[in-house]
Write a protein that holds these residues in place. Structure first.
Motif, PDB file in Angstrom:
ATOM      1  N   VAL A 177      60.156  36.418  89.489  1.00  0.00           N
ATOM      2  CA  VAL A 177      59.701  37.732  89.052  1.00  0.00           C
ATOM      3  C   VAL A 177      58.937  37.613  87.736  1.00  0.00           C
ATOM      4  CG1 VAL A 177      60.426  40.020  88.291  1.00  0.00           C
ATOM      5  CG2 VAL A 177      61.528  38.953  90.254  1.00  0.00           C
ATOM      6  N   GLU A 178      59.461  36.832  86.812  1.00  0.00           N
ATOM      7  CA  GLU A 178      58.797  36.640  85.524  1.00  0.00           C
ATOM      8  C   GLU A 178      57.452  35.945  85.709  1.00  0.00           C
ATOM      9  OE1 GLU A 178      57.830  37.047  81.738  1.00  0.00           O
ATOM     10  OE2 GLU A 178      59.580  37.944  82.713  1.00  0.00           O
ATOM     11  N   ALA A 179      57.387  34.986  86.627  1.00  0.00           N
ATOM     12  CA  ALA A 179      56.121  34.292  86.886  1.00  0.00           C
ATOM     13  C   ALA A 179      55.078  35.255  87.434  1.00  0.00           C
ATOM     14  CB  ALA A 179      56.348  33.141  87.867  1.00  0.00           C
ATOM     15  N   ILE A 180      55.491  36.150  88.321  1.00  0.00           N
ATOM     16  CA  ILE A 180      54.552  37.115  88.890  1.00  0.00           C
ATOM     17  C   ILE A 180      54.117  38.109  87.822  1.00  0.00           C
ATOM     18  CG2 ILE A 180      54.292  38.968  90.578  1.00  0.00           C
ATOM     19  CD1 ILE A 180      56.059  37.318  92.454  1.00  0.00           C
ATOM     20  N   ARG A 181      55.056  38.547  86.977  1.00  0.00           N
ATOM     21  CA  ARG A 181      54.667  39.411  85.860  1.00  0.00           C
ATOM     22  C   ARG A 181      53.662  38.691  84.945  1.00  0.00           C
ATOM     23  NH1 ARG A 181      60.420  40.611  84.929  1.00  0.00           N
ATOM     24  NH2 ARG A 181      60.952  42.578  85.934  1.00  0.00           N
TER      25      ARG A 181
ATOM     26  N   ALA B 100      60.054  38.097 104.234  1.00  0.00           N
ATOM     27  CA  ALA B 100      61.378  37.554 104.533  1.00  0.00           C
ATOM     28  C   ALA B 100      62.194  37.275 103.277  1.00  0.00           C
ATOM     29  CB  ALA B 100      61.248  36.276 105.361  1.00  0.00           C
ATOM     30  N   ILE B 101      61.519  36.966 102.173  1.00  0.00           N
ATOM     31  CA  ILE B 101      62.275  36.652 100.957  1.00  0.00           C
ATOM     32  C   ILE B 101      61.889  37.523  99.764  1.00  0.00           C
ATOM     33  CG2 ILE B 101      62.747  34.268 101.587  1.00  0.00           C
ATOM     34  CD1 ILE B 101      60.434  33.379  99.905  1.00  0.00           C
ATOM     35  N   THR B 102      60.925  38.441  99.948  1.00  0.00           N
ATOM     36  CA  THR B 102      60.521  39.288  98.840  1.00  0.00           C
ATOM     37  C   THR B 102      61.689  40.120  98.312  1.00  0.00           C
ATOM     38  OG1 THR B 102      58.193  39.441  99.460  1.00  0.00           O
ATOM     39  CG2 THR B 102      59.083  41.251  98.171  1.00  0.00           C
ATOM     40  N   ALA B 103      62.508  40.694  99.200  1.00  0.00           N
ATOM     41  CA  ALA B 103      63.620  41.535  98.751  1.00  0.00           C
ATOM     42  C   ALA B 103      64.576  40.748  97.876  1.00  0.00           C
ATOM     43  CB  ALA B 103      64.361  42.119  99.953  1.00  0.00           C
ATOM     44  N   SER B 104      64.866  39.498  98.256  1.00  0.00           N
ATOM     45  CA  SER B 104      65.759  38.667  97.453  1.00  0.00           C
ATOM     46  C   SER B 104      65.156  38.368  96.099  1.00  0.00           C
ATOM     47  CB  SER B 104      66.054  37.359  98.195  1.00  0.00           C
ATOM     48  OG  SER B 104      66.774  36.469  97.376  1.00  0.00           O
ATOM     49  N   VAL B 105      63.895  38.015  96.092  1.00  0.00           N
ATOM     50  CA  VAL B 105      63.227  37.660  94.846  1.00  0.00           C
ATOM     51  C   VAL B 105      63.094  38.869  93.927  1.00  0.00           C
ATOM     52  CG1 VAL B 105      61.020  36.928  93.868  1.00  0.00           C
ATOM     53  CG2 VAL B 105      61.986  35.703  95.800  1.00  0.00           C
ATOM     54  N   MET B 106      62.755  40.027  94.478  1.00  0.00           N
ATOM     55  CA  MET B 106      62.506  41.201  93.660  1.00  0.00           C
ATOM     56  C   MET B 106      63.783  41.896  93.196  1.00  0.00           C
ATOM     57  SD  MET B 106      59.398  41.178  93.141  1.00  0.00           S
ATOM     58  CE  MET B 106      58.152  40.076  93.792  1.00  0.00           C
TER      59      MET B 106
ATOM     60  N   VAL C 205      53.693  44.695  93.948  1.00  0.00           N
ATOM     61  CA  VAL C 205      54.996  44.562  94.583  1.00  0.00           C
ATOM     62  C   VAL C 205      56.109  44.670  93.542  1.00  0.00           C
ATOM     63  CG1 VAL C 205      56.528  43.022  95.867  1.00  0.00           C
ATOM     64  CG2 VAL C 205      54.133  43.220  96.524  1.00  0.00           C
ATOM     65  N   VAL C 206      55.956  43.962  92.425  1.00  0.00           N
ATOM     66  CA  VAL C 206      56.948  44.047  91.358  1.00  0.00           C
ATOM     67  C   VAL C 206      57.081  45.486  90.875  1.00  0.00           C
ATOM     68  CG1 VAL C 206      57.494  43.353  89.001  1.00  0.00           C
ATOM     69  CG2 VAL C 206      56.636  41.662  90.614  1.00  0.00           C
ATOM     70  N   LEU C 207      55.965  46.162  90.695  1.00  0.00           N
ATOM     71  CA  LEU C 207      55.976  47.543  90.209  1.00  0.00           C
ATOM     72  C   LEU C 207      56.692  48.470  91.183  1.00  0.00           C
ATOM     73  CD1 LEU C 207      55.014  49.461  87.993  1.00  0.00           C
ATOM     74  CD2 LEU C 207      52.891  49.772  89.282  1.00  0.00           C
ATOM     75  N   ALA C 208      56.481  48.252  92.476  1.00  0.00           N
ATOM     76  CA  ALA C 208      57.143  49.086  93.480  1.00  0.00           C
ATOM     77  C   ALA C 208      58.655  48.957  93.386  1.00  0.00           C
ATOM     78  CB  ALA C 208      56.661  48.706  94.878  1.00  0.00           C
TER      79      ALA C 208
ATOM     80  N   VAL D 127      60.618  51.081  96.116  1.00  0.00           N
ATOM     81  CA  VAL D 127      61.188  50.231  97.152  1.00  0.00           C
ATOM     82  C   VAL D 127      62.433  49.583  96.561  1.00  0.00           C
ATOM     83  CG1 VAL D 127      60.840  48.233  98.659  1.00  0.00           C
ATOM     84  CG2 VAL D 127      58.932  49.775  98.146  1.00  0.00           C
ATOM     85  N   ARG D 128      63.484  49.500  97.350  1.00  0.00           N
ATOM     86  CA  ARG D 128      64.733  48.897  96.892  1.00  0.00           C
ATOM     87  C   ARG D 128      65.101  47.733  97.801  1.00  0.00           C
ATOM     88  NH1 ARG D 128      67.638  52.623  93.542  1.00  0.00           N
ATOM     89  NH2 ARG D 128      66.554  54.633  93.429  1.00  0.00           N
ATOM     90  N   PRO D 129      65.704  46.687  97.257  1.00  0.00           N
ATOM     91  CA  PRO D 129      66.139  45.553  98.091  1.00  0.00           C
ATOM     92  C   PRO D 129      67.004  46.046  99.246  1.00  0.00           C
ATOM     93  CG  PRO D 129      66.378  45.025  95.782  1.00  0.00           C
ATOM     94  CD  PRO D 129      66.029  46.476  95.836  1.00  0.00           C
ATOM     95  N   GLY D 130      66.669  45.592 100.440  1.00  0.00           N
ATOM     96  CA  GLY D 130      67.424  45.998 101.609  1.00  0.00           C
ATOM     97  C   GLY D 130      66.791  47.123 102.393  1.00  0.00           C
ATOM     98  N   ASP D 131      65.758  47.801 101.790  1.00  0.00           N
ATOM     99  CA  ASP D 131      65.068  48.885 102.504  1.00  0.00           C
ATOM    100  C   ASP D 131      64.363  48.343 103.736  1.00  0.00           C
ATOM    101  OD1 ASP D 131      65.940  50.644 100.680  1.00  0.00           O
ATOM    102  OD2 ASP D 131      63.990  51.071  99.766  1.00  0.00           O
TER     103      ASP D 131
END
Length: 219
Positions: free
Chosen positions: A93-97, A130-136, A206-209, A215-219
């Motif tokens: 997340v920090e890398a994407i920011r 597949a892994i965005t929710a976990s990462v975010m 994506v991070v902003l959402a 958007v919430r993890p698991g949605d």
């Protein structure tokens, strides 16, 4: 040819990534580095299209190196793709920011690696649903401004809908199908979101959402 710099502190990993990346003949690895500091130097020297950046390295790590690359106006066209494992969510997340355009798991398949390099070299972002929710999840749980929905006040209802689908990892064509838009209109909305929200790229959207609770993890 797509020009690539590989930055990883393990020589064996670099050798493997190099062999996999160049397999189809359309990718050239122009330099390698074993530290973030050396990686930034090699990127400034060669100005590649794509950097494969490890996160954990001694001294200057991949996060600091990514920030240095993104902050350099002379490297505006360079795209950073971070290499990660599942236990590094908050670092991704920090890398994407910091300006990375996405991430790859270190056990990525050969075909997916080459596809990822092509996608980001062409201006895209790599955010696997597949892994965005976990990462975010780290963005929601750890960011001091998490769930600050006020950051979206300037958006129209339709723009919020598009941002929500971007946050779920959908492509422009998929967004068009879900929201009954033309692909060209979906692309226009995404471009508008980037401008309105001051986001560098799709990964930042994506991070902003997630950070705003759209958007919430698991949605």
């Amino acid at each position: 040819m797509i020009r690539v710099v590989i930055v990883d502190d393990q020589e064996l990993v670099r050798a493997g990534l190099r062999a996999l990346a160049v397999h189809d003949g359309d990718v050239e690895v122009v330099a390698e580095a074993g530290t973030g500091r050396e990686g930034v130097a090699r990127v400034r020297e060669h100005r590649p299209d794509v950097v494969l950046m490890d996160i954990r390295m001694p001294g200057t790590d991949g996060l600091e190196a990514t920030r240095a690359i993104v902050a350099d106006p002379a490297l505006e066209t360079v795209r950073v793709l971070v290499l990660t494992t599942f236990d590094e969510d908050e670092h991704v997340v920090e890398a994407i920011r910091s300006g990375a355009v996405g991430y790859l798991l270190k056990d990525v398949s050969p075909g997916d690696l080459r596809s990822a390099i092509r996608v980001v070299a062409d201006g895209g972002s790599l955010l696997s649903p597949a892994i965005t929710a976990s990462v975010m999840r780290a963005a929601v749980e750890g960011a001091p401004h998490a769930l600050d929905a006020g950051r979206l006040e300037s958006l129209t209802a339709r723009e919020r809908e598009v941002l929500e689908q971007v946050g779920r990892g959908l492509t422009n064509d998929e967004i068009a199908r879900v929201l009954f838009l033309s692909p060209a209109t979906a692309r226009t909305y995404v471009s508008r979101l980037l401008a309105k929200l001051g986001a560098r790229d799709r990964a930042a959207l994506v991070v902003l959402a997630y950070e705003t609770g759209l958007v919430r993890p698991g949605d």
